[in-house]
Design a protein around this motif. Sequence first.
Motif, mmCIF file in Angstrom:
data_model
loop_
_atom_site.group_PDB
_atom_site.id
_atom_site.type_symbol
_atom_site.label_atom_id
_atom_site.label_comp_id
_atom_site.label_asym_id
_atom_site.label_seq_id
_atom_site.Cartn_x
_atom_site.Cartn_y
_atom_site.Cartn_z
ATOM 1 N N LEU A 143 -13.368 6.315 2.713
ATOM 2 C CA LEU A 143 -12.126 5.766 1.650
ATOM 3 C C LEU A 143 -11.516 7.556 0.502
ATOM 4 N N GLY A 144 -12.603 8.065 0.714
ATOM 5 C CA GLY A 144 -11.930 9.334 0.056
ATOM 6 C C GLY A 144 -11.190 10.718 0.813
ATOM 7 N N LYS A 145 -10.376 10.189 1.686
ATOM 8 C CA LYS A 145 -10.195 11.159 2.544
ATOM 9 C C LYS A 145 -8.582 11.898 2.271
ATOM 10 N N CYS A 146 -8.571 11.051 1.404
ATOM 11 C CA CYS A 146 -7.014 11.448 1.191
ATOM 12 C C CYS A 146 -6.756 12.127 -0.382
ATOM 13 N N VAL A 147 -6.513 13.886 0.015
ATOM 14 C CA VAL A 147 -7.020 14.190 -1.099
ATOM 15 C C VAL A 147 -5.062 14.485 -1.724
ATOM 16 N N LEU A 195 -8.023 2.214 -2.683
ATOM 17 C CA LEU A 195 -8.005 1.914 -1.717
ATOM 18 C C LEU A 195 -9.905 0.826 -1.964
ATOM 19 N N LYS A 196 -11.021 1.451 -2.784
ATOM 20 C CA LYS A 196 -11.627 0.445 -2.787
ATOM 21 C C LYS A 196 -11.598 -0.729 -3.951
ATOM 22 N N LEU A 239 -8.871 -2.800 -3.219
ATOM 23 C CA LEU A 239 -8.007 -3.372 -2.697
ATOM 24 C C LEU A 239 -9.301 -3.619 -0.965
ATOM 25 N N THR A 240 -9.868 -3.288 -1.081
ATOM 26 C CA THR A 240 -10.907 -3.405 0.261
ATOM 27 C C THR A 240 -11.752 -4.397 -0.645
ATOM 28 N N ALA A 241 -12.646 -4.109 -1.828
ATOM 29 C CA ALA A 241 -13.718 -5.477 -2.822
ATOM 30 C C ALA A 241 -12.888 -6.596 -2.440
ATOM 31 N N GLN A 242 -11.794 -6.420 -3.280
ATOM 32 C CA GLN A 242 -10.620 -7.550 -3.274
ATOM 33 C C GLN A 242 -10.473 -8.067 -1.644
ATOM 34 N N ALA A 243 -10.986 -7.653 -0.876
ATOM 35 C CA ALA A 243 -10.912 -8.563 0.721
ATOM 36 C C ALA A 243 -11.528 -8.636 0.885
ATOM 37 N N PRO A 270 -18.168 1.377 1.389
ATOM 38 C CA PRO A 270 -18.298 2.123 -0.749
ATOM 39 C C PRO A 270 -17.426 2.443 -0.848
ATOM 40 N N ALA A 271 -17.450 2.988 -2.078
ATOM 41 C CA ALA A 271 -16.867 3.838 -2.875
ATOM 42 C C ALA A 271 -15.386 4.683 -2.653
ATOM 43 N N VAL A 272 -16.642 5.814 -2.331
ATOM 44 C CA VAL A 272 -15.791 6.758 -1.767
ATOM 45 C C VAL A 272 -16.813 6.933 -0.959
ATOM 46 N N ALA A 273 -16.934 7.942 0.530
ATOM 47 C CA ALA A 273 -17.672 8.346 1.732
ATOM 48 C C ALA A 273 -19.016 8.623 0.759
ATOM 49 N N VAL A 274 -19.983 8.552 1.749
ATOM 50 C CA VAL A 274 -21.076 8.721 1.655
ATOM 51 C C VAL A 274 -21.775 10.261 3.213
ATOM 52 N N SER A 275 -21.789 11.003 2.084
ATOM 53 C CA SER A 275 -22.265 12.659 2.809
ATOM 54 C C SER A 275 -22.556 11.921 4.418
#
Length: 528
Positions: free
Chosen positions: A109-113, A123-124, A126-130, A135-140
Amino acid sequence: MLALIPETAPFTDEQRAWLNGFVAGLLGAERALAGADAAQAASPVGSVSAETLPWHDPTLALDARMDLAAGRPLELKLMAAMGQLDCGQCGYECRSYAAVIADRSETDLGKCVPGGRATAKKLKELTAQAGDVHPAVAVSGAATAVPRQMPERGYGRDASVPARLVSSLPLTGAGAEKETRHVVFDLAGTGLRYVPGDSLGIWPKNNPDEVELLIAILRAKGSEAVTLASGAVVSARDALSRECDLRMPSSELYALLAREAGDDVDRSRLAALAEDDAGADTFGVHDVLDVLLEFPSARPRIGEVVRTLGRIQPRLYSIASSQRKHPSEVHLTVGVLRYERNDRAHHGTSSNFLAEHLRPGRSASVFVQKSHGFRLPADPCAPVIMVGPGTGIAPFRSFLQEREAFGAPGRNWLFFGNQRRETDFLYRDELEDLAQKRILTRMDLAFSRDQMNKTYVQHKMLEAAQELWRWLAGGAYLYVCGDAKRMAGDVDLALRQIAVMQGGMDAATAKRYLGDLARDGRYQRDVY
Ligand SMILES: Cc1cc2nc3c(=O)[nH]c(=O)nc-3n(C[C@H](O)[C@H](O)[C@H](O)COP(=O)(O)OP(=O)(O)OC[C@H]3O[C@@H](n4cnc5c(N)ncnc54)[C@H](O)[C@@H]3O)c2cc1C
Ligand SMILES: NC(=O)c1ccc[n+]([C@@H]2O[C@H](COP(=O)([O-])OP(=O)(O)OC[C@H]3O[C@@H](n4cnc5c(N)ncnc54)[C@H](OP(=O)(O)O)[C@@H]3O)[C@@H](O)[C@H]2O)c1
């Protein structure tokens, strides 16, 4: 009140204030709306966006975009949370990135710089609500599960190639408030081809001093083997240097530290941050280093920390050269991001990588990102008007080099602006030389801080309204590059004003006129 009437126009302050109000009223000059119209028209999502995707406008703030998407399905809300540039930096367009998040085939979820922290957070949320489990942002190294075509080598974020830095030199003079650099890469051996309007993607490395500090704070050596989410095993130093995002602390990091904290107060504050990091800045926490400095009682093993960090993302830069003139080079115009936060100096990852850390002769991973439609007219005789304050000059240097090298007979008009003529007149010698040679038919300059009242490019456009209108009537193509949040909307407003004043149009017709111009490819924007 928007300053639509230039300070230099021959009116008293009272008259100017009245005229500003009058014209703003006439145009229905709500900035957001103005930007929305042009972006819809200029957007690659074009015809559908006008009615169905009203948030697809990079000049709108996140909250305004989310309001416009209220009540829509998850996928469209996710799209509204993106940066709205369709720049391709994330490997998708805004809508397709939203679609793969919604169908769960993309977990990062962390790709949009361009959207930055605000987008990642939304994004986090909205996806949590759904009821999702993202994960919060990408894991490596989190992988994209979408089956995708094998990218051509050198084109797109998944197919970067090494290119050698030739030079990175200041364009701004001593005493400038912001530093801007001219960066040159050697493309020899890469086979990379680009055309004016394309961008170069860079996979930056983190500041080596910051990496060493993190290793020391975690009481590690850096040589420890750590496993990335992709399964690759690398040293902790390599992971922190080139795999991990050190800007945006993830909720996984806060949760890990909360588990490890020896101090009760630290533990409860970290647990709260893991739930919701909205107040992080008030705790003095802006990036990963801040978190570790702020909570000294939590010192997990370095491998565990690495696993909680988001993946570093590539950055895009508008290409500032033409391969007709520089066949085996690519040039960039890089604004070096430096700011203070919580009594600490913060440096933008990629701009400082290019300004300070990458040494000439060493290579960086780069790729060409094809433009989604920011292109010179096919007809070399067509006149071109370019509006590019600050680093927005970059693609126009490329345009001018291309047109000169090709011998294009079309006229070229540049509006450039920056803070001060003395220190911030980027590419001054080159531009003056092009004007001397009549390649640059006309150049209008707006140095905002050289006088009491701010003068911006749109003020210069309004001063030259009659001539600008003649160029447009004669088939000119109009291009805007640079700041999305302030400049692009204000320039759009000035254009409407010109259409009203010079074209005798009413507000609605002026709006339609610009929309038509954009649909015909004669009003193009590359804003960020
Ligand atoms: C299509 C496109 C073309 C582009 N072309 C160019 C170009 O030609 N030249 C150019 O210089 N840039 C260009 N950019 C921007 C560029 O990609 C990077 O975003 C920019 O260099 C900053 O990246 P960074 O890694 O240095 O900063 P990062 O490490 O990404 O830091 C940026 C983040 O820092 C935070 N931040 C910034 N300022 C502050 C502040 N004052 N207070 C608190 N937090 C703050 C924000 O969260 C922001 O998102 C372009 C972007 C796009 C999408
Ligand atoms: N996403 C990121 O992390 C990131 C990093 C780097 C740059 N950027 C963005 O990239 C863009 C370009 O930055 P830059 O440093 O090259 O230049 P810039 O900040 O856009 O400034 C260039 C000139 O534009 C003027 N300006 C300010 N507001 C304006 C407006 N509403 N209309 C017209 N002109 C206006 C500035 O004047 P004053 O400053 O005197 O008001 C200055 O003279 C900016 O949006 C910047 O925020 C983003």
